[in-house]
Design a protein around this motif. Structure first.
Motif, PDB file in Angstrom:
ATOM      1  N   PRO A  72       0.793  -1.235   0.000  1.00  0.00           N
ATOM      2  CA  PRO A  72       0.000   0.000   0.000  1.00  0.00           C
ATOM      3  C   PRO A  72       0.824   1.284   0.000  1.00  0.00           C
ATOM      4  CG  PRO A  72       0.101  -0.884   2.205  1.00  0.00           C
ATOM      5  CD  PRO A  72       0.810  -1.879   1.320  1.00  0.00           C
ATOM      6  N   CYS A  73       2.102   1.202   0.438  1.00  0.00           N
ATOM      7  CA  CYS A  73       2.894   2.420   0.588  1.00  0.00           C
ATOM      8  C   CYS A  73       4.316   2.053   0.963  1.00  0.00           C
ATOM      9  CB  CYS A  73       2.291   3.327   1.671  1.00  0.00           C
ATOM     10  SG  CYS A  73       2.201   2.538   3.303  1.00  0.00           S
ATOM     11  N   GLU A  74       5.172   3.070   1.046  1.00  0.00           N
ATOM     12  CA  GLU A  74       6.517   2.874   1.573  1.00  0.00           C
ATOM     13  C   GLU A  74       6.423   2.519   3.059  1.00  0.00           C
ATOM     14  OE1 GLU A  74       9.353   2.904  -0.143  1.00  0.00           O
ATOM     15  OE2 GLU A  74       8.120   3.202  -1.938  1.00  0.00           O
ATOM     16  N   PRO A  75       7.344   1.680   3.566  1.00  0.00           N
ATOM     17  CA  PRO A  75       7.272   1.265   4.972  1.00  0.00           C
ATOM     18  C   PRO A  75       7.196   2.422   5.955  1.00  0.00           C
ATOM     19  CG  PRO A  75       8.836  -0.119   3.796  1.00  0.00           C
ATOM     20  CD  PRO A  75       8.424   0.951   2.831  1.00  0.00           C
ATOM     21  N   ALA A  76       7.890   3.513   5.683  1.00  0.00           N
ATOM     22  CA  ALA A  76       7.903   4.638   6.623  1.00  0.00           C
ATOM     23  C   ALA A  76       6.531   5.286   6.756  1.00  0.00           C
ATOM     24  CB  ALA A  76       8.929   5.683   6.181  1.00  0.00           C
ATOM     25  N   LEU A  77       5.686   5.120   5.757  1.00  0.00           N
ATOM     26  CA  LEU A  77       4.360   5.751   5.786  1.00  0.00           C
ATOM     27  C   LEU A  77       3.292   4.843   6.372  1.00  0.00           C
ATOM     28  CD1 LEU A  77       4.276   7.451   2.256  1.00  0.00           C
ATOM     29  CD2 LEU A  77       5.023   8.429   4.433  1.00  0.00           C
ATOM     30  N   ALA A  78       3.599   3.575   6.567  1.00  0.00           N
ATOM     31  CA  ALA A  78       2.585   2.613   7.000  1.00  0.00           C
ATOM     32  C   ALA A  78       1.872   3.006   8.296  1.00  0.00           C
ATOM     33  CB  ALA A  78       3.209   1.225   7.131  1.00  0.00           C
ATOM     34  N   PRO A  79       2.573   3.562   9.320  1.00  0.00           N
ATOM     35  CA  PRO A  79       1.843   3.941  10.540  1.00  0.00           C
ATOM     36  C   PRO A  79       0.720   4.938  10.303  1.00  0.00           C
ATOM     37  CG  PRO A  79       4.198   3.874  10.980  1.00  0.00           C
ATOM     38  CD  PRO A  79       4.030   3.738   9.488  1.00  0.00           C
ATOM     39  N   GLN A  80       0.794   5.720   9.227  1.00  0.00           N
ATOM     40  CA  GLN A  80      -0.263   6.683   8.948  1.00  0.00           C
ATOM     41  C   GLN A  80      -1.588   6.003   8.629  1.00  0.00           C
ATOM     42  OE1 GLN A  80       1.114   9.303   5.840  1.00  0.00           O
ATOM     43  NE2 GLN A  80       2.887  10.000   7.018  1.00  0.00           N
ATOM     44  N   LEU A  81      -1.531   4.756   8.189  1.00  0.00           N
ATOM     45  CA  LEU A  81      -2.766   4.035   7.886  1.00  0.00           C
ATOM     46  C   LEU A  81      -3.618   3.838   9.134  1.00  0.00           C
ATOM     47  CD1 LEU A  81      -1.335   1.379   5.410  1.00  0.00           C
ATOM     48  CD2 LEU A  81      -2.896   3.257   4.841  1.00  0.00           C
ATOM     49  N   GLY A  82      -2.989   3.822  10.296  1.00  0.00           N
ATOM     50  CA  GLY A  82      -3.748   3.735  11.537  1.00  0.00           C
ATOM     51  C   GLY A  82      -4.632   4.948  11.759  1.00  0.00           C
ATOM     52  N   PHE A  83      -4.149   6.122  11.361  1.00  0.00           N
ATOM     53  CA  PHE A  83      -4.957   7.332  11.487  1.00  0.00           C
ATOM     54  C   PHE A  83      -6.096   7.338  10.461  1.00  0.00           C
ATOM     55  CE2 PHE A  83      -0.807   8.458  13.204  1.00  0.00           C
ATOM     56  CZ  PHE A  83      -1.165   8.994  14.425  1.00  0.00           C
ATOM     57  N   VAL A  84      -5.810   6.824   9.257  1.00  0.00           N
ATOM     58  CA  VAL A  84      -6.864   6.698   8.248  1.00  0.00           C
ATOM     59  C   VAL A  84      -7.967   5.784   8.771  1.00  0.00           C
ATOM     60  CG1 VAL A  84      -7.387   6.011   5.880  1.00  0.00           C
ATOM     61  CG2 VAL A  84      -5.161   7.034   6.404  1.00  0.00           C
ATOM     62  N   ALA A  85      -7.559   4.652   9.350  1.00  0.00           N
ATOM     63  CA  ALA A  85      -8.539   3.694   9.876  1.00  0.00           C
ATOM     64  C   ALA A  85      -9.311   4.277  11.051  1.00  0.00           C
ATOM     65  CB  ALA A  85      -7.835   2.410  10.287  1.00  0.00           C
TER      66      ALA A  85
END
Length: 251
Positions: A72-85
């Protein structure tokens, strides 16, 4: 079933009567070559889990779901998916609660509160395969009941919305996720996601305690930095926190 926006964006759904955990079902699907954008929902779980390996009680009547995303994205950006969720959860619960939605708040990093009590939690896990990062988002929503032996007060949606049910929550959540994820996927998309999350944040500007491996750390919840780390004003200066358990007040 999934909502119209979710289906239009290519998301699919598998429903199971009972599983060990939807997270493990999603991981199994990944290992079998599943291309992603797949929701897995179970009516009950035998081995549901939350953050830090905590057991997540899974009686019938609540939503137990995992979303598999491949590359879905670069590894460094993955934590941002928690805010999307988290925003998607808030959107969906607001739709079900109607006038009672004013009691909903987002608790960093991944809980939804209703009237100050936890009604939903998220678990974000990544796995690298063939040089790509894959992400599984686990989501549990207390709809018909909630546990009583928790370190943080818990509640369930039917206390404020008697007609709330799993089907309505899934439909609303799948659409809300598709719409929020589409915003995040645009260049600079975390900016509006961050702003919307902060508008719904619990305890913003108040004294909180973050429980870290090295011990509790108290300070004022100042905000989120541009990457999503919590900004905490402490007696010794501002600290940026990547992960931890947030509690209201001083230790």
């Amino acid at each position: 079933m999934l909502g119209e926006a979710a289906r239009a964006a290519g998301y699919r759904l598998i429903i199971r009567d009972e599983v060990g955990s939807t997270m493990e079902e999603a991981r199994r699907a990944l290992h079998q070559g599943e291309p992603g954008r797949l929701w897995i929902v179970a009516r009950s779980q035998k081995a549901g889990r939350g953050r830090h390996g905590r057991q997540w009680g899974s009686p019938p009547g609540n939503l137990y779901a995992s979303l598999l995303l491949t590359d879905p994205c670069e590894p460094a950006l993955a934590p941002q998916l928690g805010f999307v969720a988290g925003l998607a959860l808030h959107d969906a619960a607001s739709q079900l609660l109607g006038p009672a939605a004013g009691g909903l708040k987002l608790k960093w990093p991944n809980d939804l509160l209703l009237g100050g009590a936890k009604t939903s939690g998220l678990l974000l896990e990544g796995e690298s395969r063939a040089g790509r990062l894959n992400v599984i988002l686990g989501c549990g929503v207390n709809i018909a009941s909630c546990p009583t032996d928790t370190p943080y007060p818990a509640t369930y949606l039917k206390t404020a919305a008697p007609r709330a049910n799993v089907e309505a929550m899934l439909l609303a959540l799948s659409d809300a996720w598709a719409k929020r994820h589409a915003v995040w996927s645009q260049p600079g998309g975390f900016g509006p996601i961050r702003a919307a999350w902060l508008e719904r944040a619990a305890f913003l500007g108040e004294t909180i305690t973050i429980r870290l491996p090295e011990g509790p750390l108290a300070g004022r919840f100042y905000g989120l930095d541009p990457t999503g780390r919590l900004e905490l004003e402490t007696e010794t200066g501002r600290r940026l926190i990547d992960a931890g358990d947030l509690f209201f007040g001083a230790p």
